[in-house]
Design a protein around this motif. Structure first.
Motif, PDB file in Angstrom:
ATOM      1  N   GLY A 249       0.831  -1.197   0.000  1.00  0.00           N
ATOM      2  CA  GLY A 249       0.000   0.000   0.000  1.00  0.00           C
ATOM      3  C   GLY A 249       0.862   1.242   0.000  1.00  0.00           C
ATOM      4  N   ALA A 250       0.564   2.170  -0.911  1.00  0.00           N
ATOM      5  CA  ALA A 250       1.387   3.363  -1.054  1.00  0.00           C
ATOM      6  C   ALA A 250       1.425   4.193   0.227  1.00  0.00           C
ATOM      7  CB  ALA A 250       0.874   4.218  -2.217  1.00  0.00           C
ATOM      8  N   GLY A 251       0.287   4.281   0.916  1.00  0.00           N
ATOM      9  CA  GLY A 251       0.244   5.066   2.145  1.00  0.00           C
ATOM     10  C   GLY A 251       1.152   4.495   3.215  1.00  0.00           C
ATOM     11  N   LEU A 252       1.124   3.169   3.375  1.00  0.00           N
ATOM     12  CA  LEU A 252       1.974   2.534   4.382  1.00  0.00           C
ATOM     13  C   LEU A 252       3.448   2.692   4.016  1.00  0.00           C
ATOM     14  CD1 LEU A 252       2.291   0.829   6.925  1.00  0.00           C
ATOM     15  CD2 LEU A 252       2.092  -1.222   5.489  1.00  0.00           C
ATOM     16  N   VAL A 253       3.768   2.552   2.722  1.00  0.00           N
ATOM     17  CA  VAL A 253       5.163   2.701   2.319  1.00  0.00           C
ATOM     18  C   VAL A 253       5.645   4.124   2.580  1.00  0.00           C
ATOM     19  CG1 VAL A 253       6.816   2.520   0.427  1.00  0.00           C
ATOM     20  CG2 VAL A 253       4.948   0.876   0.593  1.00  0.00           C
ATOM     21  N   MET A 254       4.836   5.118   2.232  1.00  0.00           N
ATOM     22  CA  MET A 254       5.228   6.502   2.479  1.00  0.00           C
ATOM     23  C   MET A 254       5.429   6.753   3.965  1.00  0.00           C
ATOM     24  SD  MET A 254       5.595   7.986  -0.407  1.00  0.00           S
ATOM     25  CE  MET A 254       5.686   9.705   0.105  1.00  0.00           C
ATOM     26  N   SER A 255       4.546   6.204   4.791  1.00  0.00           N
ATOM     27  CA  SER A 255       4.709   6.350   6.247  1.00  0.00           C
ATOM     28  C   SER A 255       5.992   5.687   6.716  1.00  0.00           C
ATOM     29  CB  SER A 255       3.512   5.729   6.968  1.00  0.00           C
ATOM     30  OG  SER A 255       2.316   6.410   6.648  1.00  0.00           O
ATOM     31  N   THR A 256       6.302   4.544   6.116  1.00  0.00           N
ATOM     32  CA  THR A 256       7.518   3.830   6.489  1.00  0.00           C
ATOM     33  C   THR A 256       8.761   4.637   6.132  1.00  0.00           C
ATOM     34  OG1 THR A 256       6.364   1.737   6.090  1.00  0.00           O
ATOM     35  CG2 THR A 256       8.760   1.638   6.285  1.00  0.00           C
ATOM     36  N   ALA A 263      14.208   7.853  12.150  1.00  0.00           N
ATOM     37  CA  ALA A 263      15.141   7.027  12.919  1.00  0.00           C
ATOM     38  C   ALA A 263      16.590   7.364  12.594  1.00  0.00           C
ATOM     39  CB  ALA A 263      14.874   5.551  12.642  1.00  0.00           C
ATOM     40  N   GLY A 264      16.783   8.353  11.721  1.00  0.00           N
ATOM     41  CA  GLY A 264      18.134   8.807  11.425  1.00  0.00           C
ATOM     42  C   GLY A 264      18.786   8.172  10.218  1.00  0.00           C
ATOM     43  N   ALA A 265      17.994   7.525   9.358  1.00  0.00           N
ATOM     44  CA  ALA A 265      18.544   6.889   8.159  1.00  0.00           C
ATOM     45  C   ALA A 265      17.783   7.374   6.931  1.00  0.00           C
ATOM     46  CB  ALA A 265      18.471   5.369   8.271  1.00  0.00           C
ATOM     47  N   ASP A 266      18.391   7.212   5.767  1.00  0.00           N
ATOM     48  CA  ASP A 266      17.744   7.584   4.508  1.00  0.00           C
ATOM     49  C   ASP A 266      17.254   6.321   3.797  1.00  0.00           C
ATOM     50  OD1 ASP A 266      18.181  10.336   4.759  1.00  0.00           O
ATOM     51  OD2 ASP A 266      20.210  10.138   3.945  1.00  0.00           O
ATOM     52  N   PRO A 267      16.005   6.308   3.341  1.00  0.00           N
ATOM     53  CA  PRO A 267      15.491   5.153   2.607  1.00  0.00           C
ATOM     54  C   PRO A 267      16.204   4.998   1.263  1.00  0.00           C
ATOM     55  CG  PRO A 267      13.697   6.580   3.360  1.00  0.00           C
ATOM     56  CD  PRO A 267      14.968   7.344   3.535  1.00  0.00           C
ATOM     57  N   ALA A 268      16.408   3.756   0.846  1.00  0.00           N
ATOM     58  CA  ALA A 268      17.073   3.470  -0.426  1.00  0.00           C
ATOM     59  C   ALA A 268      16.087   3.360  -1.570  1.00  0.00           C
ATOM     60  CB  ALA A 268      17.878   2.176  -0.320  1.00  0.00           C
ATOM     61  N   ASN A 269      14.802   3.252  -1.234  1.00  0.00           N
ATOM     62  CA  ASN A 269      13.818   3.062  -2.305  1.00  0.00           C
ATOM     63  C   ASN A 269      12.400   3.189  -1.766  1.00  0.00           C
ATOM     64  OD1 ASN A 269      14.518   0.129  -1.195  1.00  0.00           O
ATOM     65  ND2 ASN A 269      12.392   0.146  -1.880  1.00  0.00           N
ATOM     66  N   PHE A 270      11.470   3.300  -2.687  1.00  0.00           N
ATOM     67  CA  PHE A 270      10.037   3.137  -2.431  1.00  0.00           C
ATOM     68  C   PHE A 270       9.635   1.861  -3.181  1.00  0.00           C
ATOM     69  CE2 PHE A 270       5.733   3.307  -3.941  1.00  0.00           C
ATOM     70  CZ  PHE A 270       4.985   3.969  -2.974  1.00  0.00           C
ATOM     71  N   LEU A 271       9.061   0.880  -2.473  1.00  0.00           N
ATOM     72  CA  LEU A 271       8.580  -0.332  -3.138  1.00  0.00           C
ATOM     73  C   LEU A 271       7.264  -0.774  -2.507  1.00  0.00           C
ATOM     74  CD1 LEU A 271       8.694  -2.634  -5.086  1.00  0.00           C
ATOM     75  CD2 LEU A 271      10.333  -3.799  -3.626  1.00  0.00           C
ATOM     76  N   ASP A 272       6.213  -0.657  -3.288  1.00  0.00           N
ATOM     77  CA  ASP A 272       4.870  -1.037  -2.858  1.00  0.00           C
ATOM     78  C   ASP A 272       4.500  -2.334  -3.571  1.00  0.00           C
ATOM     79  OD1 ASP A 272       2.193  -1.268  -2.214  1.00  0.00           O
ATOM     80  OD2 ASP A 272       1.546   0.374  -3.526  1.00  0.00           O
TER      81      ASP A 272
END
Length: 376
Positions: A249-256, A263-272
């Motif tokens: 779900g796009a909403g859950l991924v964006m929240s994640t 938490a002090g880290a950068d996400p490497a990707n968006f994957l829904d």
């Protein structure tokens, strides 16, 4: 889809925009051969999809083939802002007499196109805009008119560029429209000592939604993570961080993504993986993320609904079996909640895979993934 510099310059060349003579190398020996063929001093440039290469030591001068081989050996494998250098561009060293900046982009706020041009190139555009806002000319572009001779001349006059730059601006606009680009940027666009306008660098972002209209080279599509994900029907966007993220779900991924950043880290990707994803889709998604060398840890955050948690857990186990040793190389933090969550957790526990760590909350899972990505 972001292109590497050498891919952007290949596009420029096809549209008549002058670029330095050069070719891409993936080994030091290839760099030596290219430098020998050029027969002049060259520059070795790391091919990564991020800025700041020069400051990081990813751009090196080489007076001849032997130096090109040595410098390529130093640059290949270099980590630049979390991006691993797998290729270098070996091109003839070109001395700028003056440096400019030119870009066309989609202005989503205005629902139109925007041109940005400056007589001060060679630095980060954000730095220029902050240091001297008046030095950056911004001009909305009417899509019905585009950048014709009159608009190009207007940009040249406002920015204080030489008259000869107008034709190059028109050709850059042609790249923007013909190639269905979201961004076409040259920094620096230079005037050489013999008064030629040359694109010394190039950054192009193509609109994935228009890919069906183009015959792209295999490396631009299937060779990229985005292309491989698209071929598997996955909704994937590459980002610049080190924590791989999978959710349903796009909403859950964006929240994640937000929680990972918190938490002090950068996400490497968006994957829904979607609301009704199968175990195979979960396996495909994990395979794509673990193929990204920038990823240091993976966070799988799933709320079971149509996609049950036991199906997700089975997909994770299946993917790790297929990946073998590659699946053991990086830690995978899993948070399962919702439909069949207990069954899913039990499947993962019974598998006893050394890479998998289960955390019951989203915040806790993000914090652990961030620590693992940092090597803590």
């Amino acid at each position: 889809m972001d292109l590497y510099e050498y891919q952007a310059k290949e596009l420029f060349g096809r549209h008549g925009i002058p670029v330095p003579l050069g070719d891409v190398a993936r080994t030091p020996a290839e760099a030596r051969a290219i430098a020998a063929e050029i027969g002049a001093p060259v520059v070795i440039k790391a091919q990564v999809k991020t800025g700041g290469r020069g400051k990081a030591g990813g751009i090196k001068a080489a007076p001849g083939p032997q130096a090109a081989e040595e410098e390529a050996g130093r640059v290949l494998g270099m980590d630049i802002k979390g991006h691993l250098t797998r290729a270098v561009l070996v091109e003839v060293a070109t001395v700028p007499f003056e440096e400019y900046y030119a870009a066309f982009l989609v202005d989503r706020t205005a629902g139109s196109f925007l041109a940005m041009v400056s007589a001060q190139g060679g630095m980060e555009i954000e730095e220029l805009a902050e240091r001297d806002p008046g030095a950056l000319v911004r001009l909305p572009i009417d899509p019905a008119v585009g950048v014709d001779a009159a608009v190009a001349q207007q940009l040249v006059d406002k920015a204080g560029l030489p008259e000869t730059a107008a034709a190059t601006l028109q050709r850059l606009w042609d790249v923007m429209v013909t190639e269905d680009a979201l961004l076409v940027e040259v920094n620096p666009l230079i005037l050489t000592t013999d008064q030629r306008i040359v694109a010394l660098d190039g950054k192009v972002t193509l609109d994935d939604n228009a890919a069906f209209r183009h015959e792209r080279a295999p490396e631009e599509l299937t060779g990229s993570l985005e292309g491989r994900a698209r071929a598997k029907g996955l909704n994937y966007v590459k980002l610049d961080g080190r924590v791989g993220v999978i959710g349903n779900g796009a909403g859950l991924v964006m929240s994640t993504l937000d929680v990972v950043a918190g938490a002090g880290a950068d996400p490497a990707n968006f994957l829904d993986i979607g609301g009704g994803a199968s175990a195979q889709v979960m396996a495909d998604g994990l395979e794509i993320i673990l193929s990204d060398p920038d990823v240091r840890s993976v966070l799988v955050n799933v709320f079971g609904g149509i996609t049950t948690c036991d199906a997700v857990a089975t997909g994770i186990v299946t993917a790790l079996e297929l990946l073998g040793e590659r699946g053991r190389a990086r830690p995978i933090v899993v948070r399962l909640d919702g439909n069949n969550a207990e069954v899913g957790r039990r499947i993962l526990s019974d598998a006893r895979h050394p890479a998998v760590r289960q955390v019951p909350t989203m915040d806790g899972a993000a914090q652990l993934a961030a620590r693992l990505a940092a090597g803590a």
